[in-house]
Enzyme design. Structure first.
Site, PDB file in Angstrom:
ATOM      1  N   SER A  46      77.840  34.725  47.406  1.00 32.34           N
ATOM      2  CA  SER A  46      78.571  35.752  47.083  1.00 32.34           C
ATOM      3  C   SER A  46      79.235  35.271  45.363  1.00 32.34           C
ATOM      4  O   SER A  46      79.642  33.712  45.405  1.00 32.34           O
ATOM      5  CB  SER A  46      79.994  36.002  47.558  1.00 32.34           C
ATOM      6  OG  SER A  46      80.527  36.780  46.783  1.00 32.34           O
ATOM      7  N   ASP A  53      77.973  32.827  60.185  1.00 33.96           N
ATOM      8  CA  ASP A  53      77.902  34.067  61.096  1.00 33.96           C
ATOM      9  C   ASP A  53      76.691  34.874  61.012  1.00 33.96           C
ATOM     10  O   ASP A  53      76.740  35.859  61.684  1.00 33.96           O
ATOM     11  CB  ASP A  53      79.303  35.024  60.787  1.00 33.96           C
ATOM     12  CG  ASP A  53      79.228  35.878  59.407  1.00 33.96           C
ATOM     13  OD1 ASP A  53      78.579  35.042  58.566  1.00 33.96           O
ATOM     14  OD2 ASP A  53      79.393  36.837  59.610  1.00 33.96           O
ATOM     15  N   ARG A  87      72.595  39.595  46.542  1.00 34.02           N
ATOM     16  CA  ARG A  87      72.691  40.954  46.155  1.00 34.02           C
ATOM     17  C   ARG A  87      71.209  41.851  46.051  1.00 34.02           C
ATOM     18  O   ARG A  87      71.113  42.945  46.458  1.00 34.02           O
ATOM     19  CB  ARG A  87      73.651  41.190  45.069  1.00 34.02           C
ATOM     20  CG  ARG A  87      74.292  42.586  44.832  1.00 34.02           C
ATOM     21  CD  ARG A  87      75.185  42.437  43.586  1.00 34.02           C
ATOM     22  NE  ARG A  87      76.143  41.293  43.662  1.00 34.02           N
ATOM     23  CZ  ARG A  87      76.743  40.663  42.606  1.00 34.02           C
ATOM     24  NH1 ARG A  87      76.337  41.096  41.303  1.00 34.02           N
ATOM     25  NH2 ARG A  87      77.500  39.661  42.571  1.00 34.02           N
ATOM     26  N   ASP A 106      80.921  28.975  55.730  1.00 34.55           N
ATOM     27  CA  ASP A 106      80.361  30.178  54.897  1.00 34.55           C
ATOM     28  C   ASP A 106      81.811  30.932  54.570  1.00 34.55           C
ATOM     29  O   ASP A 106      82.806  30.468  55.390  1.00 34.55           O
ATOM     30  CB  ASP A 106      79.572  30.770  55.883  1.00 34.55           C
ATOM     31  CG  ASP A 106      79.010  32.380  55.250  1.00 34.55           C
ATOM     32  OD1 ASP A 106      79.009  32.209  53.992  1.00 34.55           O
ATOM     33  OD2 ASP A 106      79.115  33.110  56.033  1.00 34.55           O
ATOM     34  N   ASN A 146      81.460  36.400  43.898  1.00 32.04           N
ATOM     35  CA  ASN A 146      82.860  36.668  43.921  1.00 32.04           C
ATOM     36  C   ASN A 146      83.702  35.469  44.852  1.00 32.04           C
ATOM     37  O   ASN A 146      84.698  36.026  45.135  1.00 32.04           O
ATOM     38  CB  ASN A 146      83.219  38.003  44.388  1.00 32.04           C
ATOM     39  CG  ASN A 146      82.399  39.057  43.521  1.00 32.04           C
ATOM     40  OD1 ASN A 146      82.661  39.231  42.178  1.00 32.04           O
ATOM     41  ND2 ASN A 146      81.480  39.615  44.138  1.00 32.04           N
ATOM     42  N   GLY A 167      74.389  37.466  54.709  1.00 29.43           N
ATOM     43  CA  GLY A 167      73.778  36.323  54.238  1.00 29.43           C
ATOM     44  C   GLY A 167      72.692  36.012  53.344  1.00 29.43           C
ATOM     45  O   GLY A 167      72.358  34.977  52.765  1.00 29.43           O
ATOM     46  N   ILE A 168      72.323  37.410  52.711  1.00 29.86           N
ATOM     47  CA  ILE A 168      71.364  37.280  51.631  1.00 29.86           C
ATOM     48  C   ILE A 168      71.799  37.714  50.405  1.00 29.86           C
ATOM     49  O   ILE A 168      72.900  38.341  50.388  1.00 29.86           O
ATOM     50  CB  ILE A 168      69.990  38.218  52.044  1.00 29.86           C
ATOM     51  CG1 ILE A 168      70.549  39.467  52.272  1.00 29.86           C
ATOM     52  CG2 ILE A 168      69.565  37.633  53.257  1.00 29.86           C
ATOM     53  CD1 ILE A 168      69.316  40.651  52.484  1.00 29.86           C
ATOM     54  N   ASP A 172      82.245  34.982  54.242  1.00 28.43           N
ATOM     55  CA  ASP A 172      82.236  36.150  54.727  1.00 28.43           C
ATOM     56  C   ASP A 172      81.946  36.079  56.176  1.00 28.43           C
ATOM     57  O   ASP A 172      80.824  35.451  56.561  1.00 28.43           O
ATOM     58  CB  ASP A 172      81.233  37.014  54.212  1.00 28.43           C
ATOM     59  CG  ASP A 172      81.492  37.196  52.633  1.00 28.43           C
ATOM     60  OD1 ASP A 172      82.706  37.216  52.130  1.00 28.43           O
ATOM     61  OD2 ASP A 172      80.565  37.811  51.940  1.00 28.43           O
TER      62      ASP A 172
END
Length: 219
Positions: free
Chosen positions: A121, A175, A54, A14, A123, A51-52, A16
């Site tokens: 994401s 995380d 936007r 992952d 981004n 984790g979800i 972030d």
């Protein structure tokens, strides 16, 4: 139960909270939007957004509002938050990498282990580029490549396919609770990093990646 006789061939990260901590930037961007909408938002609520997607995150925030928002307005607000976030992450550099990440990646590459990033994401590539890692990974999955967010296993199954490694021979590192569930549902070994209560559903829980031995022992 981890089958230690299996030699794993792929590791999926992952982004972030595992490779870098953009969580603070996400929080500040959501906080700025919530303040503009006069909607209560704090760090405790922010924990539920990890984790979800936007839009799912926005839906949680808007529960605190007594106003009605159309689907069009929701997408506008989600994009607005993303613009705030993109401005904030422009200041990111390789110094923002979390402990142990560089050494673990180098060790995996030296051993010929395929590595991928699985991030919801949009981004992700921008962040990886700012961190100096965009060319490091064999495959990157972001929101553009999937239909379903975590805890659906799609993103990790997509990553496994992208590095051409069977899911059962992959290790996923997350995380978030939703991320750990996604890894488990994909049939991979799950490594949880960070807050124990958040990732206690993982096969192995680590404070961070500065001690990679539990991961390396599975290869």
């Amino acid at each position: 139960m981890i089958n230690k006789s299996v030699k794993h061939k792929g590791v999926i990260f992952d982004l972030d909270g595992v490779i870098t901590d953009t969580a603070e930037y996400h929080y500040l961007a959501w906080k700025k939007l919530a303040d503009e909408l006069n909607v209560y938002f704090d760090r405790e609520i922010n924990e539920n957004l990890k984790g979800i997607s936007r839009i799912e995150s926005l839906e949680i925030i808007l529960k605190k509002s007594d106003k009605f928002f159309s689907e069009e307005e929701k997408y506008y607000l989600a994009d607005k938050k993303n613009e705030y976030y993109k401005e904030m992450i422009k200041r990111m550099t390789p110094k923002d990498l979390l402990p142990g990440v560089v050494d673990l990646i180098k060790e995996l590459k030296d051993r010929g282990i395929k590595i991928a990033v699985a991030s919801v994401s949009k981004n992700a590539k921008t962040v990886l580029s700012n961190l100096g890692l965009i060319e490091t990974f064999d495959y990157i999955v972001d929101a553009e490549k999937i239909k379903n967010g975590k805890p659906d296993p799609e993103i990790f199954l997509n990553a496994a396919a992208g590095i051409d490694v069977e899911p059962k021979l992959c290790i996923g590192i997350e995380d978030s609770k939703a991320g750990i569930e996604a890894i488990n549902r994909a049939g991979m070994v799950s490594i949880g990093v960070g807050n124990y209560e958040t990732v206690k559903g993982a096969d192995i829980v680590l404070k961070d990646l500065s001690d990679p031995l539990p991961i390396l022992n599975l290869l």
